[in-house]
Design a protein around this motif. Structure first.
Motif, PDB file in Angstrom:
ATOM      1  N   ILE A 301       0.647  -1.244  -0.053  1.00 18.56           N
ATOM      2  CA  ILE A 301       0.168  -0.009   0.171  1.00 18.56           C
ATOM      3  C   ILE A 301       0.738   1.409   0.155  1.00 18.56           C
ATOM      4  O   ILE A 301       0.300   2.256  -0.181  1.00 18.56           O
ATOM      5  CB  ILE A 301      -0.958   0.127   1.144  1.00 18.56           C
ATOM      6  N   GLY A 302       2.039   1.128   0.273  1.00 14.39           N
ATOM      7  CA  GLY A 302       3.020   2.436   0.285  1.00 14.39           C
ATOM      8  C   GLY A 302       4.351   1.976   0.441  1.00 14.39           C
ATOM      9  O   GLY A 302       4.810   0.940   0.534  1.00 14.39           O
ATOM     10  N   LYS A 303       4.856   3.336   0.819  1.00 16.72           N
ATOM     11  CA  LYS A 303       6.345   3.278   1.146  1.00 16.72           C
ATOM     12  C   LYS A 303       6.784   4.060   2.361  1.00 16.72           C
ATOM     13  O   LYS A 303       6.069   5.062   2.632  1.00 16.72           O
ATOM     14  CB  LYS A 303       7.359   3.503   0.065  1.00 16.72           C
ATOM     15  N   VAL A 304       8.020   3.763   3.078  1.00 17.38           N
ATOM     16  CA  VAL A 304       8.745   4.811   4.099  1.00 17.38           C
ATOM     17  C   VAL A 304       9.349   5.565   3.101  1.00 17.38           C
ATOM     18  O   VAL A 304      10.391   5.196   2.373  1.00 17.38           O
ATOM     19  CB  VAL A 304       9.259   3.963   5.011  1.00 17.38           C
ATOM     20  N   VAL A 305       9.254   6.951   3.523  1.00 14.38           N
ATOM     21  CA  VAL A 305      10.239   7.899   2.865  1.00 14.38           C
ATOM     22  C   VAL A 305      10.977   8.954   3.709  1.00 14.38           C
ATOM     23  O   VAL A 305      10.764   8.806   4.921  1.00 14.38           O
ATOM     24  CB  VAL A 305       9.157   8.801   1.610  1.00 14.38           C
ATOM     25  N   TYR A 306      12.049   9.622   3.163  1.00 16.21           N
ATOM     26  CA  TYR A 306      12.884  10.590   3.794  1.00 16.21           C
ATOM     27  C   TYR A 306      12.066  11.775   3.902  1.00 16.21           C
ATOM     28  O   TYR A 306      12.306  12.603   4.955  1.00 16.21           O
ATOM     29  CB  TYR A 306      14.245  10.878   2.914  1.00 16.21           C
ATOM     30  N   GLU A 307      11.230  11.930   3.102  1.00 15.87           N
ATOM     31  CA  GLU A 307      10.435  13.375   2.969  1.00 15.87           C
ATOM     32  C   GLU A 307       9.471  13.358   4.183  1.00 15.87           C
ATOM     33  O   GLU A 307       8.989  12.356   4.570  1.00 15.87           O
ATOM     34  CB  GLU A 307      10.036  13.913   1.609  1.00 15.87           C
ATOM     35  N   HIS A 308       8.995  14.594   4.568  1.00 12.57           N
ATOM     36  CA  HIS A 308       7.887  14.914   5.550  1.00 12.57           C
ATOM     37  C   HIS A 308       8.196  13.862   6.866  1.00 12.57           C
ATOM     38  O   HIS A 308       7.115  13.090   7.005  1.00 12.57           O
ATOM     39  CB  HIS A 308       6.591  14.720   4.858  1.00 12.57           C
ATOM     40  N   PRO A 309       9.143  13.865   7.712  1.00  5.68           N
ATOM     41  CA  PRO A 309       9.441  13.013   8.627  1.00  5.68           C
ATOM     42  C   PRO A 309       8.220  13.235   9.683  1.00  5.68           C
ATOM     43  O   PRO A 309       7.758  14.215   9.799  1.00  5.68           O
ATOM     44  CB  PRO A 309      10.580  13.243   9.227  1.00  5.68           C
ATOM     45  N   GLY A 310       7.585  11.929  10.143  1.00  2.26           N
ATOM     46  CA  GLY A 310       6.614  11.918  11.061  1.00  2.26           C
ATOM     47  C   GLY A 310       5.352  12.166  10.427  1.00  2.26           C
ATOM     48  O   GLY A 310       4.216  12.096  11.253  1.00  2.26           O
ATOM     49  N   MET A 311       5.094  12.318   9.122  1.00  3.17           N
ATOM     50  CA  MET A 311       3.778  12.567   8.773  1.00  3.17           C
ATOM     51  C   MET A 311       3.419  11.614   7.451  1.00  3.17           C
ATOM     52  O   MET A 311       4.272  10.857   6.828  1.00  3.17           O
ATOM     53  CB  MET A 311       3.868  14.083   7.783  1.00  3.17           C
ATOM     54  N   VAL A 312       2.139  11.202   7.571  1.00  2.00           N
ATOM     55  CA  VAL A 312       1.722  10.389   6.822  1.00  2.00           C
ATOM     56  C   VAL A 312       1.027  11.054   5.289  1.00  2.00           C
ATOM     57  O   VAL A 312       0.035  11.852   5.784  1.00  2.00           O
ATOM     58  CB  VAL A 312       0.686   9.216   7.166  1.00  2.00           C
ATOM     59  N   ILE A 313       1.164  10.588   4.138  1.00  2.00           N
ATOM     60  CA  ILE A 313       0.533  11.183   3.141  1.00  2.00           C
ATOM     61  C   ILE A 313      -0.105  10.291   2.376  1.00  2.00           C
ATOM     62  O   ILE A 313       0.316   9.142   1.929  1.00  2.00           O
ATOM     63  CB  ILE A 313       1.537  12.275   2.104  1.00  2.00           C
ATOM     64  N   LEU A 314      -1.153  10.576   1.697  1.00  2.00           N
ATOM     65  CA  LEU A 314      -2.023   9.823   1.036  1.00  2.00           C
ATOM     66  C   LEU A 314      -2.022  10.450  -0.459  1.00  2.00           C
ATOM     67  O   LEU A 314      -2.383  11.703  -0.716  1.00  2.00           O
ATOM     68  CB  LEU A 314      -3.402   9.652   1.307  1.00  2.00           C
ATOM     69  N   GLU A 315      -1.457   9.293  -1.557  1.00  4.56           N
ATOM     70  CA  GLU A 315      -1.686   9.891  -2.844  1.00  4.56           C
ATOM     71  C   GLU A 315      -2.983   9.148  -3.148  1.00  4.56           C
ATOM     72  O   GLU A 315      -3.187   8.203  -3.330  1.00  4.56           O
ATOM     73  CB  GLU A 315      -0.663   9.361  -3.632  1.00  4.56           C
ATOM     74  N   THR A 316      -4.022  10.342  -3.664  1.00  8.67           N
ATOM     75  CA  THR A 316      -5.211   9.721  -3.773  1.00  8.67           C
ATOM     76  C   THR A 316      -5.635   9.475  -5.408  1.00  8.67           C
ATOM     77  O   THR A 316      -4.830   9.538  -6.461  1.00  8.67           O
ATOM     78  CB  THR A 316      -6.189  11.204  -3.770  1.00  8.67           C
ATOM     79  N   LYS A 317      -6.718   8.674  -5.399  1.00 11.53           N
ATOM     80  CA  LYS A 317      -7.180   8.393  -7.001  1.00 11.53           C
ATOM     81  C   LYS A 317      -7.220   8.984  -7.989  1.00 11.53           C
ATOM     82  O   LYS A 317      -6.925   8.798  -9.181  1.00 11.53           O
ATOM     83  CB  LYS A 317      -8.626   7.707  -6.878  1.00 11.53           C
ATOM     84  N   ILE A 318      -7.403  10.357  -7.749  1.00 12.41           N
ATOM     85  CA  ILE A 318      -7.428  11.357  -9.029  1.00 12.41           C
ATOM     86  C   ILE A 318      -6.207  12.178  -9.120  1.00 12.41           C
ATOM     87  O   ILE A 318      -5.917  13.024  -9.836  1.00 12.41           O
ATOM     88  CB  ILE A 318      -8.507  12.506  -8.643  1.00 12.41           C
ATOM     89  N   GLY A 319      -5.067  11.686  -8.238  1.00 10.39           N
ATOM     90  CA  GLY A 319      -3.591  12.160  -8.521  1.00 10.39           C
ATOM     91  C   GLY A 319      -3.471  13.362  -7.810  1.00 10.39           C
ATOM     92  O   GLY A 319      -2.360  13.986  -7.997  1.00 10.39           O
TER      93      GLY A 319
END
Lengths: 336, 355
Positions: A301-319
């Motif tokens: 469902i996703g990945k762990v990233v360097y950017e925005h530490p501590g924050m969860v971002i959802l990439e939505t269906k509509i882009g």
């Protein structure tokens, strides 16, 4: 026993209490340690790293599609131990019963616990029963405390998530929360949906055997996948990005969430796990999980990233994208 | 056309307009849908979505909550409510807090549940909190009519119902400057599209009645931009699978039969003439406001730092408020826009909090 109900005498420690223990508890939870009926259980554990966890269960209603409070109380603590990478071994069980509870309802609940124990090999080794006056409780409250044994080579912790890691969810989101909500007084709606409540150790054990290097396990219970991911991002100090089109959601859950104004990401699960592993391990993790009966609908469902530490971002269906926030309390159905 | 094609079209038309464009979504469900779907993050820079006063929970004044809480504390009384009212703070307490203190407060999904409870528990008074716009009003009107006809004497409604078009009129008479209205889909299923005609006719502002799926919103925005580019101002319906120009006449009839228009207060905005619905005298026996005339209520007090009024009018954004994300958050809301999940501040907090 037909039509019999719990009275204060069942908690009095006398004949009625003894009857309850023999006729219901021992009958369904039978094992040599429990049968000694001592004040405490003597258990022999060779030198090992122990995992110790406790949880209380107050779900209302006590019976819901796909399970009941007994099954939940067994699975919940078993899963908390499994999420530490440990094999659940022993449980204690504290019952608080409300006067007036039908004895056959109690038996159904304890029988369900027994079924989970048979399935997993976990033993209830000690217990306690109290009765409170009518109105002072809510049918049954259960506390279970568990002990598990961890292979010292396994290192799964929420803080282990690191950038580049892959996030896998072992099945559909929100089944438990919506199944419960469909039964609540005042909110009842017709649905074929069942709670996903299930013991996860079998699947986790298989995973740890195949891929002992997984970084993190977390069961997304209250607060759903959103709360679990926010917790992982915050504790590990990494960012998390998930992709909406990959999130597994049952059609019924999606429909109910649309109707009630809820977000499936925030709805509780009781038989799912989030798994975080290195990218190199992820294909094997997914294959192993999918080969287990509880993991057929698993997905990356996703990945762990360097950017925005501590924050969860959802990439939505509509882009587009948006923040996934820690839910602020129990989600409530909206007006319109 | 796919949703991505529509997004491309939105960007094309928008870049041709060559000035900032402000569109107001009147309804809180649109606000949440635009955030939840990530729509806001992909709109062109010169296009700003403003959230209007369209969350019925948010605009319910404190004294209504205070009254509901006081009623819930009366003996042999149950208050039944939609879920999102339960945490809204009144002056001194909330329904959730009152429930924790022992008041009988039940969350229901439909007023029919409350009516059923009243019918099977004739010894208890059941007060349903009638909050909402035209979307929810017909069902509540029906319960009142049913209770009246079947002599369910213990069923009451505490009405804080509001109607949307007068609020839009009040906004337009103020300092707000918007280039188009994304009109609410569900409200318009009931009232139709005609009640917005005065906006295009008298103020030359385009309106599009829009559904709540992200794809509906993209198309609704595209239709508004096209009107702006063509310098037209009409009331169009994007959500045509559910909304007819004349609305639902039967639903309108039952609202008119049970309720009459009245002046009412919108939290954060003030009193808007003829924007509320009071229970008609014929049904007074089911009006909870008349049931307890002498309740002692606390004197209303709003935090002076709160700028919800200006946010509800589309003049300011949550980021402009000193209380936002400092003392005011969804778990401890201060102002109207934070109290409900569909409030503007709550949506900004949840989906677009600046770190």
């Amino acid at each position: 026993m037909k039509n019999e109900i719990i009275t204060m005498a069942h908690g009095g420690g006398g004949i009625k209490t003894q009857g309850l223990i023999k006729d219901i508890m021992i009958r369904h939870l039978k094992n040599p340690i429990l049968e000694k009926l001592d004040d405490g259980a003597c258990i022999n554990i060779p030198e090992a790293e122990l995992v110790f966890s406790t949880d209380s269960y107050v779900v209302s209603p006590i019976f819901f599609p796909g399970g009941n409070i007994g099954r939940l109380a067994a699975c919940g603590t078993i899963n908390d131990i499994a999420m530490q990478g440990a094999e659940p071994k022993y449980l204690s069980m504290g019952l608080i019963l409300e006067e007036g509870l039908a004895l056959h309802d109690l038996e159904t609940v304890i029988r369900s616990m027994g079924e989970v124990l048979n399935e997993t090999g976990v033993l209830v080794v000690t217990g306690d029963t109290k009765v409170v006056e009518r109105g002072k409780g809510s049918a049954i409250f259960i506390n279970t405390t568990g002990i598990g044994i961890r292979n010292p080579e396994i290192d799964v912790h929420v803080s282990n998530a690191r950038p580049g890691d892959v996030i896998i969810l072992t099945g559909t989101m929100g089944d438990h929360g919506i199944a419960i909500m469909s039964q609540r007084e005042g909110l009842k709606f017709e649905s074929d949906l069942e709670s996903d409540v299930a013991p996860l150790w079998g699947m986790v054990s298989k995973l740890l055997h195949e891929v002992p290097t997984v970084h993190c396990l977390r069961d997304p219970t209250r607060g759903g996948v959103a709360a679990a991911l926010c917790d992982i991002a915050e504790t590990s100090g990494s960012g998390i990005r998930i992709q909406e089109p990959t999130l597994p959601v049952n059609k019924e859950v999606r429909g109910a969430c649309n109707l009630l104004g809820l977000d499936p990401l925030n709805v509780a699960n009781e038989g799912k796990s989030l798994i975080i592993s290195s990218e190199a391990d992820s294909a094997q993790v997914l294959k192993t999980i999918k080969s287990h009966k509880l993991g057929k609908k698993a997905a990356i469902i996703g990945k762990v990233v360097y950017e925005h530490p501590g924050m969860v971002i959802l990439e939505t269906k509509i882009g587009g994208e948006r923040i996934v926030e820690m839910p602020s309390g129990e989600d409530l159905p909206r007006i319109c | 056309m796919s949703i991505k094609d529509h997004i491309k079209k939105v960007k094309e038309i928008s870049s041709g307009i060559k000035r900032p464009v402000k569109l107001m979504e009147v309804c809180g469900t649109h606000t949440v849908s635009a955030f939840r779907s990530g729509l806001r993050s992909i709109l062109p820079e010169n296009l700003l979505l403003l959230s209007g006063p369209g969350c019925p929970v948010c605009v319910t004044p404190n004294d209504y909550l205070d009254m509901a809480i006081a009623i819930a504390k009366q003996p042999d009384t149950r208050v039944a409510t939609f879920g999102d009212m339960i945490r809204v703070p009144g002056t001194e307490s909330s329904l959730e807090y009152a429930r924790a203190q022992g008041a009988d407060i039940q969350v229901v999904y439909s007023p029919l549940e409350a009516l059923k409870y009243a019918q099977s528990n004739p010894g208890r008074k059941v007060v349903f909190l009638g909050v909402g716009f035209e979307t929810t009003t017909p069902a509540i009107a029906w319960t009142i009519k049913n209770a009246f006809e079947k002599s369910t004497a213990n069923y009451y409604v505490l009405s804080a119902h509001k109607i949307v078009p007068p609020a839009m009129a009040a906004l337009l008479q103020g300092e707000i400057k918007v280039d188009g209205f994304i009109c609410p889909g569900h409200v318009s299923v009931i009232i139709g599209a005609r009640p917005y005609d005065f906006i295009s006719r008298d103020y030359h502002i385009p309106c599009v009645v829009t559904g709540f799926e992200p794809s509906d919103m993209v198309v609704g925005i595209e239709m508004l931009l096209q009107q702006i580019a063509d310098e037209r101002a009409e009331v169009e319906i994007q959500y045509s699978r559910s909304v007819k120009r004349e609305g639902n006449p039967e639903a309108q009839a039952i609202i008119r039969e049970v309720f009459e228009e009245c002046d009412t207060e919108w939290r954060g905005i003030g009193v808007i003439p003829q924007s509320g619905l009071a229970i008609r005298e014929k049904f007074a026996a089911h009006d909870a406001a008349l049931l307890y005339p002498a309740l002692e209520l606390p004197a209303p007090a709003e935090n002076p730092g709160c700028i919800c009024g200006e946010i509800l009018k589309g003049i300011k954004l949550p980021y402009d408020c000193k209380l936002f994300n400092t003392v005011c958050s969804p778990s401890s809301p201060v102002g109207a826009c934070m109290v409900s999940g569909e409030g503007t501040c709550a949506a900004y907090f949840k989906y677009a909090k600046r770190s």
